[in-house]
Design an enzyme around this catalytic site. Structure first.
Site, PDB file in Angstrom:
ATOM      1  N   CYS A   1    -102.981 -47.098 -39.723  1.00  0.00           N
ATOM      2  CA  CYS A   1    -102.056 -47.946 -40.487  1.00  0.00           C
ATOM      3  C   CYS A   1    -102.125 -49.426 -40.101  1.00  0.00           C
ATOM      4  CB  CYS A   1    -100.625 -47.445 -40.329  1.00  0.00           C
ATOM      5  SG  CYS A   1    -100.397 -45.797 -40.995  1.00  0.00           S
TER       6      CYS A   1
ATOM      7  N   HIS B   1     -95.810 -53.428 -42.062  1.00  0.00           N
ATOM      8  CA  HIS B   1     -96.340 -52.139 -42.513  1.00  0.00           C
ATOM      9  C   HIS B   1     -95.165 -51.306 -43.017  1.00  0.00           C
ATOM     10  CE1 HIS B   1     -98.167 -48.315 -42.783  1.00  0.00           C
ATOM     11  NE2 HIS B   1     -97.622 -47.828 -41.677  1.00  0.00           N
TER      12      HIS B   1
ATOM     13  N   ASN C   1     -95.670 -44.627 -47.626  1.00  0.00           N
ATOM     14  CA  ASN C   1     -96.580 -45.190 -46.614  1.00  0.00           C
ATOM     15  C   ASN C   1     -98.021 -45.070 -47.119  1.00  0.00           C
ATOM     16  OD1 ASN C   1     -98.162 -45.751 -44.399  1.00  0.00           O
ATOM     17  ND2 ASN C   1     -96.975 -44.504 -42.963  1.00  0.00           N
TER      18      ASN C   1
HETATM   19  O1  UT7 Z   1     -97.451 -45.324 -40.242  1.00  0.00           O
HETATM   20  C1  UT7 Z   1     -97.196 -44.602 -39.083  1.00  0.00           C
HETATM   21  C2  UT7 Z   1     -96.931 -43.202 -39.444  1.00  0.00           C
HETATM   22  N1  UT7 Z   1     -95.672 -42.610 -39.394  1.00  0.00           N
HETATM   23  C3  UT7 Z   1     -94.450 -43.132 -39.227  1.00  0.00           C
HETATM   24  O2  UT7 Z   1     -94.227 -44.253 -39.007  1.00  0.00           O
HETATM   25  C4  UT7 Z   1     -93.334 -42.164 -39.279  1.00  0.00           C
HETATM   26  C5  UT7 Z   1     -92.402 -42.316 -38.120  1.00  0.00           C
HETATM   27  N2  UT7 Z   1     -91.340 -41.319 -38.128  1.00  0.00           N
HETATM   28  C6  UT7 Z   1     -90.396 -41.248 -39.086  1.00  0.00           C
HETATM   29  O3  UT7 Z   1     -90.398 -41.983 -40.041  1.00  0.00           O
HETATM   30  C7  UT7 Z   1     -89.274 -40.242 -38.885  1.00  0.00           C
HETATM   31  O4  UT7 Z   1     -89.367 -39.696 -37.604  1.00  0.00           O
HETATM   32  C8  UT7 Z   1     -89.276 -39.090 -39.932  1.00  0.00           C
HETATM   33  C9  UT7 Z   1     -88.854 -39.624 -41.279  1.00  0.00           C
HETATM   34  C10 UT7 Z   1     -90.651 -38.460 -40.017  1.00  0.00           C
HETATM   35  C11 UT7 Z   1     -88.269 -38.003 -39.514  1.00  0.00           C
HETATM   36  O5  UT7 Z   1     -86.989 -38.572 -39.323  1.00  0.00           O
HETATM   37  P1  UT7 Z   1     -86.157 -38.267 -38.000  1.00  0.00           P
HETATM   38  O6  UT7 Z   1     -84.853 -38.914 -38.163  1.00  0.00           O
HETATM   39  O7  UT7 Z   1     -86.997 -38.667 -36.834  1.00  0.00           O
HETATM   40  O8  UT7 Z   1     -85.974 -36.705 -38.088  1.00  0.00           O
HETATM   41  P2  UT7 Z   1     -86.481 -35.548 -37.093  1.00  0.00           P
HETATM   42  O9  UT7 Z   1     -87.967 -35.471 -37.067  1.00  0.00           O
HETATM   43  O10 UT7 Z   1     -85.764 -35.683 -35.792  1.00  0.00           O
HETATM   44  O11 UT7 Z   1     -85.943 -34.282 -37.845  1.00  0.00           O
HETATM   45  C12 UT7 Z   1     -84.543 -34.094 -38.102  1.00  0.00           C
HETATM   46  C13 UT7 Z   1     -84.380 -32.800 -38.887  1.00  0.00           C
HETATM   47  C14 UT7 Z   1     -85.181 -31.621 -38.330  1.00  0.00           C
HETATM   48  O12 UT7 Z   1     -84.374 -30.477 -38.466  1.00  0.00           O
HETATM   49  P3  UT7 Z   1     -83.587 -29.865 -37.191  1.00  0.00           P
HETATM   50  O13 UT7 Z   1     -84.654 -29.529 -36.186  1.00  0.00           O
HETATM   51  O14 UT7 Z   1     -82.666 -30.970 -36.728  1.00  0.00           O
HETATM   52  O15 UT7 Z   1     -82.880 -28.679 -37.766  1.00  0.00           O
HETATM   53  C15 UT7 Z   1     -86.349 -31.533 -39.267  1.00  0.00           C
HETATM   54  O16 UT7 Z   1     -86.867 -30.197 -39.345  1.00  0.00           O
HETATM   55  O17 UT7 Z   1     -84.846 -33.003 -40.237  1.00  0.00           O
HETATM   56  C16 UT7 Z   1     -85.755 -31.935 -40.578  1.00  0.00           C
HETATM   57  N3  UT7 Z   1     -86.696 -32.426 -41.539  1.00  0.00           N
HETATM   58  C17 UT7 Z   1     -86.485 -32.418 -42.867  1.00  0.00           C
HETATM   59  N4  UT7 Z   1     -85.431 -31.980 -43.597  1.00  0.00           N
HETATM   60  C18 UT7 Z   1     -85.512 -32.125 -44.929  1.00  0.00           C
HETATM   61  C19 UT7 Z   1     -87.917 -33.005 -41.307  1.00  0.00           C
HETATM   62  N5  UT7 Z   1     -88.481 -33.338 -42.479  1.00  0.00           N
HETATM   63  C20 UT7 Z   1     -87.622 -32.990 -43.459  1.00  0.00           C
HETATM   64  C21 UT7 Z   1     -87.640 -33.102 -44.861  1.00  0.00           C
HETATM   65  N6  UT7 Z   1     -86.567 -32.666 -45.560  1.00  0.00           N
HETATM   66  N7  UT7 Z   1     -88.674 -33.642 -45.526  1.00  0.00           N
END
Ligand code: UT7
Length: 322
Positions: free
Chosen positions: A113, A249, A279
């Site tokens: 990225c 980004h 993204n």
């Molecule tokens: O360009 C570089 C590449 N990537 C990035 O920059 C991404 C960086 N990370 C992020 O943007 C965030 O971490 C995410 C958007 C991917 C996730 O958000 P988060 O606030 O960090 O959530 P999390 O990973 O801690 O997950 C929270 C909950 C989990 O459930 P439990 O374990 O709390 O029951 C996940 O399983 O949200 C769940 N979850 C979803 N729920 C509904 C993860 N993805 C989804 C989804 N829909 N698509």
């Protein structure tokens, strides 16, 4: 002293739009969750057979038209992509053929990225040292081809698209400085865990798809964007209040908001496209730049701050007088 400046911008988004509601039909997710956690509403997805070179070419033609140059003036093509059309030749060479240019250097850079900051850095240095006068600098990605559409943790985050700039030699600095960094110790936090050399396997590590520890990447991304911005401002002796536009980004609105807050930059001075485009990896900065140039927000003379981070980890920044 020779400097370089951006004289044209262009971008391209595939016609097909996939909304969060569309993803609700195939994934255990909701529009509300995606909007709240990422700010993303929809993304563009390349048509079957539409490639990174095809999209890069569309963006390049628009940048060439804005710069008002003849294609034959281009004496360097650098493309940032993690999703090249072929193993070889490079996407840049394919675009060179499509543009009908012969003999100038053309090559790809893979820095995930952060790729656009890397190619901007390289093109700027080549121009400053006399290696080129007119560079076509591109970020183009078909992320949809490396997304596991069954994995809700990553499938909702990415989109396809391309952005391009024409960078030309000039007497006044346009690119004030660029800074690029990497730290390979974070390899396992964000990766496509297969490849040419290690081999492709549909079973091993879940296949050749993006695998990410979202939360760990999130925290690192906020820290890196913030530190990259502070580094470049202090090296140039520029106060954050002088920045007209931050063009970061576009990975997650919460990451962008947190980075802007670290700089005390109001969101009114931050270009945001992640809501409409998701993204697009190395394409996201030139796509955001072109969007804000064409809608009149970014104007001649404005001071722009680019910042990116991505797999590797890689990160970097650029300070640009537009
Ligand atoms: O360009 C570089 C590449 N990537 C990035 O920059 C991404 C960086 N990370 C992020 O943007 C965030 O971490 C995410 C958007 C991917 C996730 O958000 P988060 O606030 O960090 O959530 P999390 O990973 O801690 O997950 C929270 C909950 C989990 O459930 P439990 O374990 O709390 O029951 C996940 O399983 O949200 C769940 N979850 C979803 N729920 C509904 C993860 N993805 C989804 C989804 N829909 N698509």
């Amino acid at each position: 002293m020779v400097y370089s400046r951006i004289t044209g911008t262009g971008s391209y988004l595939p016609a097909r739009v996939v909304t969060n509601k569309d993803l609700e039909k195939t994934l255990d997710t909701t529009d509300a969750w995606i909007r709240e956690r990422t700010g993303i509403k929809r993304r563009h997805i390349a048509a079957e057979g539409e490639t990174s070179a095809d999209m890069g070419l569309c963006a390049a033609r628009k940048a060439i038209e804005m710069a008002d140059i003849d294609v034959a003036e281009i004496d360097l093509i650098v493309v940032a992509t993690s999703t090249p059309d072929k193993v070889f030749p490079s996407t840049a060479c394919i675009m060179q053929r499509q543009l009908g240019i012969h003999g100038s250097p053309a090559f790809d850079i893979q820095a995930a990225c952060s790729g656009f900051i890397y190619v901007l850095d390289i093109a700027n240095r080549l121009i400053q040292t006399g290696g080129a006068k007119t560079a076509l600098v591109v970020g183009s990605e078909t992320m949809s081809r490396i997304v596991n559409w069954q994995d809700r943790g990553t499938a909702v985050l990415f989109g396809d698209g391309a952005g391009a700039v024409i960078l030309q030699a000039c007497e006044e600095p346009g690119i004030l400085s660029t800074h690029i960094h990497s730290d390979g110790q974070y390899e396992n936090l964000l990766e496509v865990p297969q490849g040419i050399s290690s081999g492709f396997d549909t079973v091993r590590d879940g296949g050749a798809y993006i695998r990410m520890n979202g939360n760990a990447v999130f925290r690192k991304a906020v820290a890196m964007l913030g530190s990259a911005a502070k580094e470049i401002l202090s090296k140039n002796g520029i106060d954050k209040s002088e920045v007209d536009w931050m063009v970061p980004h576009q990975a997650n609105l919460r990451i962008i908001t947190a980075a802007a807050k670290k700089l005390d930059l109001p969101m009114e001075r931050v270009v945001v496209t992640v809501d409409e485009q998701a993204n697009t990896s190395s394409a996201s900065i030139p796509l955001a730049l072109d969007t804000a140039v064409r809608d009149g927000r970014i104007m001649s003379g404005h001071l722009l701050l680019f910042g990116a981070f991505g797999a590797g980890f890689t990160w970097g920044s650029a300070l640009v007088r537009y």
